[in-house]
Design a protein around this motif. Structure first.
Motif, PDB file in Angstrom:
ATOM      1  N   ALA A 124      -1.794  27.390  20.137  1.00  0.00           N
ATOM      2  CA  ALA A 124      -2.210  26.386  19.159  1.00  0.00           C
ATOM      3  C   ALA A 124      -3.102  25.324  19.776  1.00  0.00           C
ATOM      4  O   ALA A 124      -2.917  24.913  20.921  1.00  0.00           O
ATOM      5  N   ALA A 125      -4.068  24.862  18.976  1.00  0.00           N
ATOM      6  CA  ALA A 125      -4.978  23.804  19.402  1.00  0.00           C
ATOM      7  C   ALA A 125      -4.995  22.633  18.425  1.00  0.00           C
ATOM      8  O   ALA A 125      -5.299  21.513  18.823  1.00  0.00           O
ATOM      9  N   GLN A 126      -4.699  22.882  17.135  1.00  0.00           N
ATOM     10  CA  GLN A 126      -4.712  21.801  16.154  1.00  0.00           C
ATOM     11  C   GLN A 126      -3.650  22.054  15.087  1.00  0.00           C
ATOM     12  O   GLN A 126      -3.394  23.203  14.706  1.00  0.00           O
ATOM     13  N   LEU A 127      -3.068  20.968  14.626  1.00  0.00           N
ATOM     14  CA  LEU A 127      -2.100  21.034  13.541  1.00  0.00           C
ATOM     15  C   LEU A 127      -2.845  21.011  12.209  1.00  0.00           C
ATOM     16  O   LEU A 127      -3.835  20.288  12.056  1.00  0.00           O
ATOM     17  N   ILE A 128      -2.380  21.799  11.253  1.00  0.00           N
ATOM     18  CA  ILE A 128      -3.003  21.897   9.936  1.00  0.00           C
ATOM     19  C   ILE A 128      -2.135  21.179   8.912  1.00  0.00           C
ATOM     20  O   ILE A 128      -0.922  21.374   8.863  1.00  0.00           O
ATOM     21  N   MET A 129      -2.769  20.356   8.095  1.00  0.00           N
ATOM     22  CA  MET A 129      -2.079  19.655   7.015  1.00  0.00           C
ATOM     23  C   MET A 129      -2.523  20.229   5.674  1.00  0.00           C
ATOM     24  O   MET A 129      -3.708  20.489   5.465  1.00  0.00           O
ATOM     25  N   GLU A 130      -1.559  20.413   4.798  1.00  0.00           N
ATOM     26  CA  GLU A 130      -1.842  20.915   3.450  1.00  0.00           C
ATOM     27  C   GLU A 130      -1.596  19.804   2.430  1.00  0.00           C
ATOM     28  O   GLU A 130      -0.541  19.160   2.440  1.00  0.00           O
ATOM     29  N   PHE A 131      -2.589  19.584   1.553  1.00  0.00           N
ATOM     30  CA  PHE A 131      -2.473  18.565   0.514  1.00  0.00           C
ATOM     31  C   PHE A 131      -1.876  19.183  -0.753  1.00  0.00           C
ATOM     32  O   PHE A 131      -2.339  20.220  -1.225  1.00  0.00           O
ATOM     33  N   HIS A 132      -0.892  18.511  -1.315  1.00  0.00           N
ATOM     34  CA  HIS A 132      -0.296  18.970  -2.566  1.00  0.00           C
ATOM     35  C   HIS A 132      -0.735  18.121  -3.753  1.00  0.00           C
ATOM     36  O   HIS A 132      -1.127  18.642  -4.784  1.00  0.00           O
ATOM     37  N   GLU A 133      -0.638  16.790  -3.620  1.00  0.00           N
ATOM     38  CA  GLU A 133      -1.052  15.888  -4.698  1.00  0.00           C
ATOM     39  C   GLU A 133      -1.990  14.829  -4.129  1.00  0.00           C
ATOM     40  O   GLU A 133      -1.649  14.165  -3.148  1.00  0.00           O
ATOM     41  N   PHE A 134      -3.151  14.695  -4.744  1.00  0.00           N
ATOM     42  CA  PHE A 134      -4.092  13.691  -4.269  1.00  0.00           C
ATOM     43  C   PHE A 134      -5.021  13.252  -5.385  1.00  0.00           C
ATOM     44  O   PHE A 134      -5.155  13.928  -6.410  1.00  0.00           O
ATOM     45  N   THR A 135      -5.653  12.101  -5.155  1.00  0.00           N
ATOM     46  CA  THR A 135      -6.597  11.533  -6.112  1.00  0.00           C
ATOM     47  C   THR A 135      -7.885  11.191  -5.378  1.00  0.00           C
ATOM     48  O   THR A 135      -7.845  10.614  -4.285  1.00  0.00           O
ATOM     49  N   VAL A 136      -9.013  11.558  -5.959  1.00  0.00           N
ATOM     50  CA  VAL A 136     -10.308  11.143  -5.416  1.00  0.00           C
ATOM     51  C   VAL A 136     -10.502   9.669  -5.714  1.00  0.00           C
ATOM     52  O   VAL A 136     -10.279   9.217  -6.849  1.00  0.00           O
ATOM     53  N   VAL A 137     -10.890   8.891  -4.693  1.00  0.00           N
ATOM     54  CA  VAL A 137     -11.058   7.450  -4.864  1.00  0.00           C
ATOM     55  C   VAL A 137     -12.449   7.033  -4.412  1.00  0.00           C
ATOM     56  O   VAL A 137     -13.142   7.761  -3.697  1.00  0.00           O
ATOM     57  N   ASP A 138     -12.846   5.847  -4.849  1.00  0.00           N
ATOM     58  CA  ASP A 138     -14.127   5.263  -4.461  1.00  0.00           C
ATOM     59  C   ASP A 138     -13.918   4.437  -3.200  1.00  0.00           C
ATOM     60  O   ASP A 138     -13.126   3.492  -3.203  1.00  0.00           O
ATOM     61  N   LEU A 139     -14.604   4.789  -2.122  1.00  0.00           N
ATOM     62  CA  LEU A 139     -14.367   4.127  -0.848  1.00  0.00           C
ATOM     63  C   LEU A 139     -14.779   2.658  -0.883  1.00  0.00           C
ATOM     64  O   LEU A 139     -14.119   1.812  -0.246  1.00  0.00           O
ATOM     65  N   GLU A 140     -15.835   2.320  -1.604  1.00  0.00           N
ATOM     66  CA  GLU A 140     -16.237   0.915  -1.704  1.00  0.00           C
ATOM     67  C   GLU A 140     -15.150   0.089  -2.390  1.00  0.00           C
ATOM     68  O   GLU A 140     -14.856  -1.040  -1.969  1.00  0.00           O
ATOM     69  N   ALA A 141     -14.551   0.647  -3.418  1.00  0.00           N
ATOM     70  CA  ALA A 141     -13.459  -0.053  -4.095  1.00  0.00           C
ATOM     71  C   ALA A 141     -12.247  -0.169  -3.180  1.00  0.00           C
ATOM     72  O   ALA A 141     -11.564  -1.205  -3.169  1.00  0.00           O
ATOM     73  N   GLU A 142     -11.990   0.869  -2.420  1.00  0.00           N
ATOM     74  CA  GLU A 142     -10.876   0.830  -1.462  1.00  0.00           C
ATOM     75  C   GLU A 142     -11.108  -0.257  -0.421  1.00  0.00           C
ATOM     76  O   GLU A 142     -10.182  -0.966  -0.022  1.00  0.00           O
ATOM     77  N   HIS A 143     -12.362  -0.383   0.014  1.00  0.00           N
ATOM     78  CA  HIS A 143     -12.688  -1.400   1.015  1.00  0.00           C
ATOM     79  C   HIS A 143     -12.516  -2.802   0.431  1.00  0.00           C
ATOM     80  O   HIS A 143     -11.974  -3.706   1.105  1.00  0.00           O
ATOM     81  N   ALA A 144     -12.945  -3.005  -0.789  1.00  0.00           N
ATOM     82  CA  ALA A 144     -12.799  -4.315  -1.430  1.00  0.00           C
ATOM     83  C   ALA A 144     -11.328  -4.677  -1.570  1.00  0.00           C
ATOM     84  O   ALA A 144     -10.923  -5.822  -1.315  1.00  0.00           O
ATOM     85  N   THR A 145     -10.514  -3.720  -1.958  1.00  0.00           N
ATOM     86  CA  THR A 145      -9.073  -3.959  -2.083  1.00  0.00           C
ATOM     87  C   THR A 145      -8.444  -4.261  -0.730  1.00  0.00           C
ATOM     88  O   THR A 145      -7.594  -5.149  -0.597  1.00  0.00           O
ATOM     89  N   TYR A 146      -8.903  -3.544   0.281  1.00  0.00           N
ATOM     90  CA  TYR A 146      -8.401  -3.772   1.639  1.00  0.00           C
ATOM     91  C   TYR A 146      -8.716  -5.193   2.092  1.00  0.00           C
ATOM     92  O   TYR A 146      -7.857  -5.877   2.664  1.00  0.00           O
ATOM     93  N   LEU A 147      -9.934  -5.667   1.863  1.00  0.00           N
ATOM     94  CA  LEU A 147     -10.324  -7.005   2.269  1.00  0.00           C
ATOM     95  C   LEU A 147      -9.474  -8.062   1.568  1.00  0.00           C
ATOM     96  O   LEU A 147      -9.097  -9.067   2.168  1.00  0.00           O
ATOM     97  N   LYS A 148      -9.142  -7.832   0.309  1.00  0.00           N
ATOM     98  CA  LYS A 148      -8.276  -8.764  -0.417  1.00  0.00           C
ATOM     99  C   LYS A 148      -6.881  -8.779   0.200  1.00  0.00           C
ATOM    100  O   LYS A 148      -6.248  -9.842   0.305  1.00  0.00           O
ATOM    101  N   ARG A 149      -6.397  -7.601   0.590  1.00  0.00           N
ATOM    102  CA  ARG A 149      -5.071  -7.540   1.211  1.00  0.00           C
ATOM    103  C   ARG A 149      -5.072  -8.307   2.529  1.00  0.00           C
ATOM    104  O   ARG A 149      -4.115  -9.039   2.845  1.00  0.00           O
ATOM    105  N   VAL A 150      -6.126  -8.139   3.302  1.00  0.00           N
ATOM    106  CA  VAL A 150      -6.219  -8.815   4.595  1.00  0.00           C
ATOM    107  C   VAL A 150      -6.289 -10.317   4.408  1.00  0.00           C
ATOM    108  O   VAL A 150      -5.639 -11.083   5.134  1.00  0.00           O
ATOM    109  N   GLU A 151      -7.094 -10.770   3.440  1.00  0.00           N
ATOM    110  CA  GLU A 151      -7.242 -12.195   3.192  1.00  0.00           C
ATOM    111  C   GLU A 151      -5.935 -12.828   2.715  1.00  0.00           C
ATOM    112  O   GLU A 151      -5.611 -13.979   3.032  1.00  0.00           O
TER     113      GLU A 151
END
Length: 225
Positions: free
Chosen positions: A197-224
């Protein structure tokens, strides 16, 4: 599980930028030489001739040997460090900075180099060898990584599970086993005993596509806050 192709597994870390000021946590360094090891057939699979007590994981999978000296020598951006990739996956560390990945009630943040409309992303059991990311590193990645500048999808993954490993497949051949392919192997496969073995494999079961710019804005609010 859908097996990863060799091309997917050999792809550089998603944040592997050819810049000396940004070296991903899971990148390989030139000083990290692989210790020698002779692979032999032992029982229903392979083993090291001089195998030590920490060569296998808790499922008994044999892992490639690798040195550990990050920061020494030069970064080799096109190579993934086997142990750090595995550690980042198991502990959900950011593949770029090595700190905690971003986790909220919506899930853990992942970047994948897919098209949002591509069939690969929406097939049941999407699998990846890329560990998750934190928001700041995700934002940096999509700006400077050539691969991600072409296309990427940000995901909040709610449920996921380690489902297998990617590595070199062996088969019996004369005095020593012979490596004949590189592929993904599910944990339930009979081939698990024959993979280095060289790498571990992860399998996604449930996920949502998100907007990274919106995620960044939310992150900045959390930090502040």
């Amino acid at each position: 599980m859908t097996d990863l192709s060799a091309a997917e597994a050999e792809r550089s870390p998603l944040g592997a930028f050819p810049r000396p000021d940004i070296v991903p946590y899971i990148a390989f360094w030139s000083s990290e030489h692989r210790p020698p090891g002779v692979v032999i057939v032992k029982g229903p699979g392979i083993a090291y001739a001089d195998e030590g007590p920490y060569e296998r994981d808790d499922l008994g999978v044999l892992w490639k040997r690798v040195g550990w000296s990050p920061g020494k020598g030069r970064p080799e951006f096109g190579r993934v460090h086997f142990l750090r990739q595995r550690r980042a996956m198991r502990k959900l560390l950011c593949q770029i900075c090595g700190g905690p990945s971003d986790r909220t009630g919506e899930g853990t943040l992942w970047l994948v180099g897919e098209d949002v409309d591509g069939p690969e992303l929406w097939e049941p059991g999407y699998v990846t060898t890329h560990p998750p990311v934190c928001v700041p590193c995700a934002v940096t990645s999509v700006k400077v990584c050539p691969h991600l500048r072409e296309r990427y999808v940000a995901l909040r993954v709610r449920t996921f599970v380690p489902t297998g490993v990617h590595g070199a497949l062996y088969r019996p051949g004369g005095a020593f086993p012979v490596a004949y392919d590189a592929d993904g192997v599910p944990f339930e496969s009979w081939q698990l005993g024959w993979v280095l073995a060289a790498q571990l494999i992860m399998e996604f079961h449930e996920f949502t596509v998100v907007d990274l710019e919106a995620e960044h804005a939310t992150y900045l609010k959390r930090v502040e806050a």
